[in-house]
Design a protein around this motif. Structure first.
Motif, short mmCIF file in Angstrom:
data_model
loop_
_atom_site.label_atom_id
_atom_site.label_comp_id
_atom_site.label_asym_id
_atom_site.label_seq_id
_atom_site.Cartn_x
_atom_site.Cartn_y
_atom_site.Cartn_z
N UNK A 264 -1.03 -9.74 10.69
CA UNK A 264 -1.84 -9.77 11.83
C UNK A 264 -1.50 -8.39 12.61
N UNK A 279 -5.01 -18.94 23.15
CA UNK A 279 -5.91 -18.91 21.83
C UNK A 279 -5.19 -19.52 20.62
N UNK A 283 -7.27 -19.73 13.68
CA UNK A 283 -8.26 -18.95 13.30
C UNK A 283 -8.21 -17.71 12.53
N UNK A 284 -6.92 -16.99 13.08
CA UNK A 284 -6.98 -15.84 12.16
C UNK A 284 -6.00 -16.14 11.02
N UNK A 285 -5.10 -17.22 10.99
CA UNK A 285 -4.11 -17.19 9.96
C UNK A 285 -4.66 -18.23 8.80
N UNK A 286 -5.91 -18.88 9.19
CA UNK A 286 -6.50 -19.81 8.40
C UNK A 286 -6.49 -19.03 6.83
N UNK A 287 -6.18 -19.90 5.77
CA UNK A 287 -6.08 -19.45 4.55
C UNK A 287 -4.71 -18.71 4.19
N UNK A 288 -3.88 -18.49 5.17
CA UNK A 288 -2.76 -17.86 4.99
C UNK A 288 -1.42 -18.65 4.84
N UNK B 20 -14.85 -18.61 4.57
CA UNK B 20 -13.60 -19.02 3.84
C UNK B 20 -14.00 -20.29 3.27
N UNK B 41 -6.69 -18.69 -1.27
CA UNK B 41 -7.61 -17.88 -0.31
C UNK B 41 -7.51 -16.29 -0.59
N UNK B 65 -11.85 -15.07 5.58
CA UNK B 65 -10.98 -15.13 6.82
C UNK B 65 -11.35 -14.26 7.65
N UNK B 66 -11.11 -14.86 8.82
CA UNK B 66 -11.49 -13.71 10.15
C UNK B 66 -10.30 -12.79 10.08
N UNK B 67 -9.34 -13.08 9.87
CA UNK B 67 -8.09 -12.20 9.60
C UNK B 67 -8.64 -10.60 9.17
#
Lengths: 589, 259
Positions: A264, A279, A283-288, B20, B41, B65-67
């Motif tokens: 990020x 925040x 949301x941004x780390x989903x999948x990580x 995702x 992912x 993913x939003x990332x």
């Protein structure tokens, strides 16, 4: 026999580094407030000790055997005590927003006899887990659980673990990441939702200590060490029963932080939280999560992280040079690093000359890249193009990484090309074609396939079972990547348990050598089933493991032979002169 | 003109977009490798080359993913087809297409074609549970429409009900997808009559069983062919010397399709 700070850790009660000012709240106020906090959240004090004692039996096994420092058999094992708990905080500047200082100031510790508070903290953390599961609150199940993310069979993993189960508590090492607002971001085991009130308690501890111009650093209980690390708007917490030192655990938390930054960037995390304090970073780390899970598994099983050095695959220097030359020739504008990896170990690394004139790639950044590759091999025939930040190189900017395997479907040899140009995919992919062609012409792939790690028997030193050698004496005109070399772990360290046991012994030696209060140069340690010797000089850091009953004199002789062997083999064991190339800088916005 | 099969530069670009966990990587994996397996992912985007007759079709499998949102428009640049993927058991995944992903397609070609693909149909649909013939017979579109209709009457699920843990409900009907397709055309300022009909461009698939996967990809490939031919004609008319083409002639290596 030396005494290090392990002795001090047995001191009971809360420890606070005494700041020069009078503004610091007295320790008894801290303890009272912690109790009040606890009483407020958990009105029933009777089950206080239930959860804190879960691992009592395990402790006996996991505790390291007695060690003999410098030939004198010593008994510095901690005697089990009922209230061996310590809350350690560190003094900060008056400016509460400042970053925690990197230097350790343990000497100034003042002991206060607040036996209960540290223990209470641990109990509280454990009880919070019960609370949020609705245990003890009859007929009410947690709404957080029901609102969990959609379950899919593909994702049944540690995420779905029951956080009330004993098995959850018995994990050797928990890692939690939360935001300053107390929002859960990551948990190694169990879902973040189910742990939100535990993380709330963690944040309460952090903020409480912060309100007294202090920074909470660690909490010790009989079986667990709780280590806190605050980095910008993120709080990282490790709850470990691994008997690793606080410094080591904090180092591991730092890796977790860096991995998050690598996805990020520090700048964007700061920006996000400046804009919106609460925040939900998930949301941004989903999948990580799997990348972080993978990192923590690597940290536990790969000594590269402990040594902060990179392990490269032993390779005939002629072959390594020819590979480097291939990479050196296949360049395009804005390409900055070309890295070739086989079996998750470095083959060669070539870097741009001018862009990174006086900086080098840090081992930690390479570790993060290797972990990313390991975690991204889902569908290996493709070519991946992804932004990646190298936090030690520059925590605020992205590189663009091209990742492709050169030997599908086996997928053991991986090419990683880093560019500064977001749009350079096709140009960089073209470099891969050139590399592929050149490697095919030289039959490189089959030569690489033959390369493998070595056996300790090749060293020809009897009784030597394993070693880790990290040299500092690299040619100084190349500020070089820190590397280490180590043979395969062979019998008796072939099973996963035994490998872990040896690594734990190394971790113990490492913590003694690098103890902040009493650093050592040489340790001869007679363990139950082996003898170890660790040695740090200005030129190298060395950890060796011998069969039992090897005397110190024998070990020293063996090490002399070992060093001679390494010197002879260093061209093969290390990347000696990492080559460079020059790509015309063509900055694009 | 050089032999087209030796050209490494892809002729046309197809992009998979969507939230995702809807199964973009699985769809592509099913199509390319004829397999379904657990995937991780996706990081950033993954590039694949598919040989389609004499043409090279590049397929970008992007991260949902939003990332990685910031990269979306880069992956979409110059795309001839965009596969907007959602999960039929997750209403939000369809909503995300409109909220988050549609704007990314602004960098696609003017005449880009859009497909709406509802994946995981095997979870809601008897027919999609049957494994497909590995060679993948293209499905008859009318047949699949009938199937959806019967399913609709059998199980009318309100679109916003959450997926229960005991059984998965269909949250997105084909009608929802068709309606979204209309809104996409509107967003793009395209005339519905002159564009490809929603019936043809809305698919329900299962990467797990292979249901409708080949039909979806191959329908699209056939539809983007005109775009390839036009592009090639434009290139031929271009007065600029293309060094790439000369370099390619001498080179023996060709990158064939990925499987």
């Amino acid at each position: 026999m030396e005494k290090d700070n392990r002795q001090e850790e047995e001191a009971q009660g809360v420890k606070i580094c005494d700041p020069p000012s009078d503004s610091n709240p007295p320790a008894d106020t801290l303890a009272t407030s912690l109790s009040l906090l606890g009483n407020h959240m958990f009105p029933d004090p009777s089950c206080r000790n239930d959860s804190a004692d879960v691992n009592k039996d395990e402790l006996a096994d996991s505790r390291l055997p007695d060690d003999a420092a410098a030939e004198e058999p010593g008994m510095d094992e901690e005697p089990p005590s009922n209230q061996v708990t310590k809350l350690e905080t560190e003094e900060t500047d008056c400016d509460a927003s400042s970053q925690p200082p990197d230097t350790e100031t343990e000497d100034a510790a003042v002991s206060n006899d607040q036996n209960d508070s540290g223990e209470f903290v641990v109990t509280m953390l454990a009880k919070a887990k019960l609370e949020e599961q609705g245990i003890g609150v009859k007929g009410r199940s947690s709404p957080l659980l029901e609102a969990g993310p959609e379950e899919s069979p593909a994702f049944v993993s540690h995420r779905d673990e029951d956080v009330t189960a004993d098995s959850w508590r018995q994990h050797r090492k928990h890692v939690f990441v939360l935001s300053e607002a107390g929002k859960p971001i990551y948990s190694r085991y169990g879902s973040e939702e189910a742990l939100s009130s535990t993380m709330g308690v963690m944040m309460a501890l952090v903020s409480f200590v912060q309100s007294g111009d202090n920074i909470i650093r660690s909490v010790y209980s009989e079986e667990h060490t709780v280590v806190f690390l605050q980095k910008g708007p993120l709080v990282l917490v490790c709850v470990s029963s691994s008997r690793q030192s606080e410094q080591q655990l904090r180092g591991e938390l730092l890796y977790v932080y860096y991995q998050i930054i690598s996805m990020l960037t520090q700048a964007s995390i700061s920006r996000i939280f400046e804009h919106k304090k609460n925040y939900d970073l998930r949301r941004l780390l989903a999948g990580s999560e799997k990348i972080l899970d993978g990192l923590l598994n690597l940290v536990d099983s790969d000594p590269s992280f402990l040594l902060a050095a990179v392990h490269c695959l032993p390779l005939a220097s002629s072959l390594r040079d020819s590979l480097s030359q291939i990479l050196q020739k296949a360049i395009t504008a804005n390409l900055v690093f070309s890295i070739l990896i086989a079996k998750n170990q470095l083959l060669t690394i070539v870097q741009e000359k001018t862009v990174i004139e006086d900086s080098r790639l840090e081992p930690a950044d390479v570790h993060l890249l290797l972990n990313l590759i390991g975690a991204s091999s889902a569908f290996q025939a493709g070519e991946i193009w992804t932004p990646i930040c190298l936090p030690l190189f520059n925590p605020d900017c992205y590189f663009y990484a091209y990742i492709s395997y050169l030997d599908p479907p086996e997928c053991t040899v991986c090419l990683l090309l880093l560019s500064t140009d977001k749009e350079a995919f096709y140009a960089v992919a073209e470099c891969k074609r050139k590399i592929e062609e050149a490697m095919a012409a030289q039959n490189s792939l089959s030569l690489i396939a033959k390369a493998q790690s070595y056996s300790v028997s090749q060293v020809g030193v009897s009784d030597l079972r394993h070693f880790m050698y990290k040299p500092f004496d690299v040619p100084d005109n190349y500020r070089q990547l820190t590397q280490f070399t180590s043979p395969e772990m062979e019998a008796p360290y072939s099973s996963e348990e035994e490998k872990m046991r040896l690594l734990d012994l190394y971790r113990y030696m490492h913590s003694r050598i690098h103890s902040t209060s009493r650093p050592l140069k040489l340790i001869y340690h007679v363990a139950e089933r082996e003898t170890l010797l660790a040695w740090v000089t200005s030129k190298f850091e060395l950890y060796t493991c011998f069969s039992p009953l090897v005397t110190k004199a024998c070990a020293i002789t063996a090490i002399t032979k070992l060093l001679r062997w390494i010197k002879k083999e260093e061209e093969r064991l290390f990347i000696r002169y990492p080559p460079k190339y020059s790509t015309t800088p063509n900055p694009r916005l | 003109m050089p032999d087209v099969s030796k050209m490494k530069k892809p002729d046309v670009k197809v992009v998979l977009l969507g939230d995702m966990n809807v199964g973009k990587t699985s769809l592509l994996h099913r199509y390319m490798d004829r397999k379904f397996k657990e995937t991780i992912s996706t990081i950033g985007g993954a590039f694949f080359l598919k040989q389609w007759g004499p043409y090279n079709i590049s397929i970008w499998d992007t991260a949902g993913r939003e990332q990685f949102h910031g990269l979306g428009s880069m992956y979409c640049r110059g795309a001839a087809a965009v596969i907007l993927t959602y999960d039929v058991t997750n209403w939000q995944s369809l909503a995300e297409l409109e909220e988050r992903f549609l704007s990314l397609t602004d960098t696609a070609l003017q005449d880009c074609i859009y497909a709406l693909v509802g994946n995981k149909a095997d979870l809601t649909d008897q027919q999609a549970q049957l494994a497909q013939d590995p060679d993948g017979q293209p499905q008859d579109q009318t047949e699949s429409r009938d199937r959806t209709d019967t399913l609709l009457s059998a199980c009318p699920t309100p679109p916003d009900s959450p997926a229960s843990l005991s059984g998965v409900h269909k949250q997105v009907t084909r009608e929802d997808a068709v309606a979204l397709y209309g809104r996409i055309l509107h967003y793009k300022g395209l005339d519905e009559k002159s564009s490809l009909p929603a019936d043809k461009m809305c698919f329900e698939t299962s990467a797990k069983t292979g249901f409708n996967v080949d039909a979806m990809f191959e329908t699209l490939f056939d539809l983007v062919l005109p775009s390839i031919l036009r592009k090639r004609n434009e290139n031929q008319r271009s007065p600029t010397v293309d060094l790439e083409e000369y370099r390619e002639v001498g080179s023996k290596r060709s990158r064939s399709g990925c499987c």
